[in-house]
Design a protein around this motif. Structure first.
Motif, PDB file in Angstrom:
ATOM      1  N   PHE A  51      12.972  -3.450  19.401  1.00 17.38           N
ATOM      2  CA  PHE A  51      13.764  -2.420  19.350  1.00 17.38           C
ATOM      3  C   PHE A  51      12.902  -1.048  19.526  1.00 17.38           C
ATOM      4  N   LYS A  52      13.495   0.182  19.763  1.00 15.88           N
ATOM      5  CA  LYS A  52      13.586   1.195  19.546  1.00 15.88           C
ATOM      6  C   LYS A  52      12.928   1.266  18.448  1.00 15.88           C
ATOM      7  N   ARG A  53      11.880   2.566  18.729  1.00 16.67           N
ATOM      8  CA  ARG A  53      10.728   3.141  17.069  1.00 16.67           C
ATOM      9  C   ARG A  53      10.032   4.412  17.311  1.00 16.67           C
ATOM     10  N   ILE A  54      10.660   4.626  16.081  1.00 15.14           N
ATOM     11  CA  ILE A  54       9.567   6.139  15.966  1.00 15.14           C
ATOM     12  C   ILE A  54       8.680   6.120  14.384  1.00 15.14           C
ATOM     13  N   ARG A  55       7.443   5.843  15.412  1.00  9.95           N
ATOM     14  CA  ARG A  55       6.305   5.260  14.182  1.00  9.95           C
ATOM     15  C   ARG A  55       5.652   7.138  13.970  1.00  9.95           C
ATOM     16  N   ILE A  56       6.176   6.868  12.755  1.00 12.70           N
ATOM     17  CA  ILE A  56       5.499   9.032  12.008  1.00 12.70           C
ATOM     18  C   ILE A  56       4.226   8.585  10.969  1.00 12.70           C
ATOM     19  N   GLY A  57       3.079   9.286  11.449  1.00 10.64           N
ATOM     20  CA  GLY A  57       2.167   9.154  11.192  1.00 10.64           C
ATOM     21  C   GLY A  57       1.868   9.664  10.128  1.00 10.64           C
ATOM     22  N   ILE A  58       1.346   8.709   8.497  1.00 12.89           N
ATOM     23  CA  ILE A  58       0.655   9.415   7.213  1.00 12.89           C
ATOM     24  C   ILE A  58      -0.092   9.082   7.344  1.00 12.89           C
ATOM     25  N   GLY A  59      -1.424   8.538   8.232  1.00 12.19           N
ATOM     26  CA  GLY A  59      -2.701   8.676   7.753  1.00 12.19           C
ATOM     27  C   GLY A  59      -3.061   7.677   6.628  1.00 12.19           C
ATOM     28  N   ARG A  60      -4.493   7.173   6.330  1.00 11.91           N
ATOM     29  CA  ARG A  60      -4.961   6.796   5.482  1.00 11.91           C
ATOM     30  C   ARG A  60      -5.270   7.361   4.559  1.00 11.91           C
ATOM     31  N   PRO A  61      -6.051   6.836   3.205  1.00 16.59           N
ATOM     32  CA  PRO A  61      -6.176   7.368   2.364  1.00 16.59           C
ATOM     33  C   PRO A  61      -7.996   7.924   2.324  1.00 16.59           C
ATOM     34  N   LEU A  62      -8.668   8.688   2.382  1.00 23.88           N
ATOM     35  CA  LEU A  62      -9.404   9.216   2.238  1.00 23.88           C
ATOM     36  C   LEU A  62     -10.982   8.780   1.208  1.00 23.88           C
ATOM     37  N   SER A  63      -9.156   8.132  -0.325  1.00 24.55           N
ATOM     38  CA  SER A  63     -10.352   7.659  -0.983  1.00 24.55           C
ATOM     39  C   SER A  63     -10.035   6.257  -1.383  1.00 24.55           C
ATOM     40  N   PRO A  64     -10.694   5.630  -2.038  1.00 27.64           N
ATOM     41  CA  PRO A  64     -10.248   3.792  -1.823  1.00 27.64           C
ATOM     42  C   PRO A  64      -9.275   3.635  -3.630  1.00 27.64           C
ATOM     43  N   ILE A  65      -8.399   4.287  -2.630  1.00 31.12           N
ATOM     44  CA  ILE A  65      -6.949   3.555  -3.605  1.00 31.12           C
ATOM     45  C   ILE A  65      -5.921   3.269  -2.964  1.00 31.12           C
ATOM     46  N   PRO A  66      -5.565   2.240  -4.017  1.00 34.08           N
ATOM     47  CA  PRO A  66      -4.753   1.044  -3.040  1.00 34.08           C
ATOM     48  C   PRO A  66      -3.354   1.735  -2.134  1.00 34.08           C
ATOM     49  N   VAL A  67      -3.335   0.707  -1.131  1.00 33.88           N
ATOM     50  CA  VAL A  67      -1.994   1.508  -0.098  1.00 33.88           C
ATOM     51  C   VAL A  67      -0.727   1.778  -0.439  1.00 33.88           C
ATOM     52  N   VAL A  68      -0.573   0.741  -1.214  1.00 37.06           N
ATOM     53  CA  VAL A  68       0.565   0.613  -2.029  1.00 37.06           C
ATOM     54  C   VAL A  68       1.157   2.166  -3.017  1.00 37.06           C
ATOM     55  N   ASP A  69      -0.014   2.596  -3.327  1.00 43.32           N
ATOM     56  CA  ASP A  69      -0.314   3.852  -4.236  1.00 43.32           C
ATOM     57  C   ASP A  69       0.019   5.153  -3.080  1.00 43.32           C
ATOM     58  N   TYR A  70      -0.790   4.995  -2.146  1.00 40.98           N
ATOM     59  CA  TYR A  70      -0.886   5.996  -1.457  1.00 40.98           C
ATOM     60  C   TYR A  70       0.403   6.002  -0.618  1.00 40.98           C
ATOM     61  N   VAL A  71       0.993   5.434   0.053  1.00 38.79           N
ATOM     62  CA  VAL A  71       2.206   4.999   0.590  1.00 38.79           C
ATOM     63  C   VAL A  71       3.559   5.501  -0.212  1.00 38.79           C
ATOM     64  N   LEU A  72       3.576   5.459  -1.869  1.00 37.70           N
ATOM     65  CA  LEU A  72       4.890   5.509  -2.406  1.00 37.70           C
ATOM     66  C   LEU A  72       4.381   7.671  -3.418  1.00 37.70           C
ATOM     67  N   GLY A  73       3.211   7.863  -2.922  1.00 33.09           N
ATOM     68  CA  GLY A  73       2.504   9.240  -3.184  1.00 33.09           C
ATOM     69  C   GLY A  73       3.049  10.131  -2.213  1.00 33.09           C
ATOM     70  N   SER A  74       2.621  12.060  -2.568  1.00 33.19           N
ATOM     71  CA  SER A  74       3.469  12.670  -1.739  1.00 33.19           C
ATOM     72  C   SER A  74       2.184  13.165  -1.078  1.00 33.19           C
ATOM     73  N   PHE A  75       3.043  13.883  -0.156  1.00 28.74           N
ATOM     74  CA  PHE A  75       1.928  14.732   0.555  1.00 28.74           C
ATOM     75  C   PHE A  75       0.784  15.727  -0.011  1.00 28.74           C
ATOM     76  N   SER A  76      -0.584  16.096  -0.073  1.00 27.94           N
ATOM     77  CA  SER A  76      -1.019  16.742  -0.131  1.00 27.94           C
ATOM     78  C   SER A  76      -0.107  18.750   0.493  1.00 27.94           C
ATOM     79  N   LYS A  77      -0.686  19.347   0.197  1.00 30.06           N
ATOM     80  CA  LYS A  77      -0.100  20.335   0.043  1.00 30.06           C
ATOM     81  C   LYS A  77      -1.088  21.323   1.872  1.00 30.06           C
ATOM     82  N   ASP A  78      -2.339  20.936   1.787  1.00 25.11           N
ATOM     83  CA  ASP A  78      -1.939  20.604   2.987  1.00 25.11           C
ATOM     84  C   ASP A  78      -1.815  20.216   4.122  1.00 25.11           C
ATOM     85  N   GLU A  79      -1.533  18.777   3.741  1.00 22.26           N
ATOM     86  CA  GLU A  79      -1.202  17.683   4.979  1.00 22.26           C
ATOM     87  C   GLU A  79       0.707  18.910   5.769  1.00 22.26           C
ATOM     88  N   GLN A  80       1.422  19.566   4.688  1.00 22.56           N
ATOM     89  CA  GLN A  80       2.360  19.820   4.755  1.00 22.56           C
ATOM     90  C   GLN A  80       2.889  20.041   5.887  1.00 22.56           C
TER      91      GLN A  80
END
Length: 186
Positions: free
Chosen positions: A126-155
């Motif tokens: 099926f067709k898809r569009i993937r939008i990059g959110i990058g990987r966490p720079l610090s060692p935090i669990p992926v679930v916490d990262y994806v459920l976190g907000s974007f930084s001001k620099d990423e906005q």
């Protein structure tokens, strides 16, 4: 009839999180065309609108990310939609923040919303569009990262990628997806 699905989690708590960029693209399309998600059925909120003579459905599953397919499949069945008329938008850890990638098929890459979609649609094609959110720079669990907000620099990058993904969605309404891929993957 074509259907654009943005994956995310319902509720104010998740509104501006990385996992909700699919919802953000739907919101961008709604804003551009002055449409609203005025229908609630199939474990989702959706709009059925007309765009340049064609019917279009915009869907935000309300099942939470991991069960997204439970909303997509019944809507497809009810409106007798073909797989070729479905486009699913979601976040991707493996793309840098602000980048988008269009594909016609693929695996789930560890994304539970895509896994659920594959399970309920019965295919990876099926067709898809993937939008990059990058990987966490610090060692935090992926679930916490994806459920976190974007930084001001990423906005700025995130906002640009959401607009670009919405542009790609609009292009797909009138253009073969392979051509849209050629334009937006560069």
């Amino acid at each position: 009839m074509k259907c654009i699905v943005g994956l995310g989690n319902p509720g104010r708590k998740y509104e501006d999180t990385r996992h909700n960029v699919g919802f953000m693209v739907i919101d961008e399309l709604l804003k551009r065309h002055n449409w609203s998600l005025d229908k609630k059925k199939f474990n989702g909120q959706y709009a059925m609108e007309h765009h340049q003579g064609d019917k279009i459905i915009l869907l935000k599953p309300q099942t939470y990310m991991n069960l997204s397919g439970e909303s997509i499949r019944p809507l497809m069945d009810f409106y007798n939609l073909d797989l070729e008329d479905i486009l699913i938008i979601y976040d991707d850890l493996d793309l840098p923040t602000g980048k988008i990638r269009l594909r016609q098929k693929g695996g789930h890459g560890g994304h539970n919303g895509v896994r659920s979609s594959i399970d309920h649609l019965g295919t990876k094609e099926f067709k898809r569009i993937r939008i990059g959110i990058g990987r966490p720079l610090s060692p935090i669990p992926v679930v916490d990262y994806v459920l976190g907000s974007f930084s001001k620099d990423e906005q700025g990058d995130v906002s640009a990628s959401i607009k670009l993904a919405a542009d790609a969605c609009e292009a797909w309404l009138n253009t073969p997806f392979i051509d849209v891929m050629s334009e937006y993957n560069n």
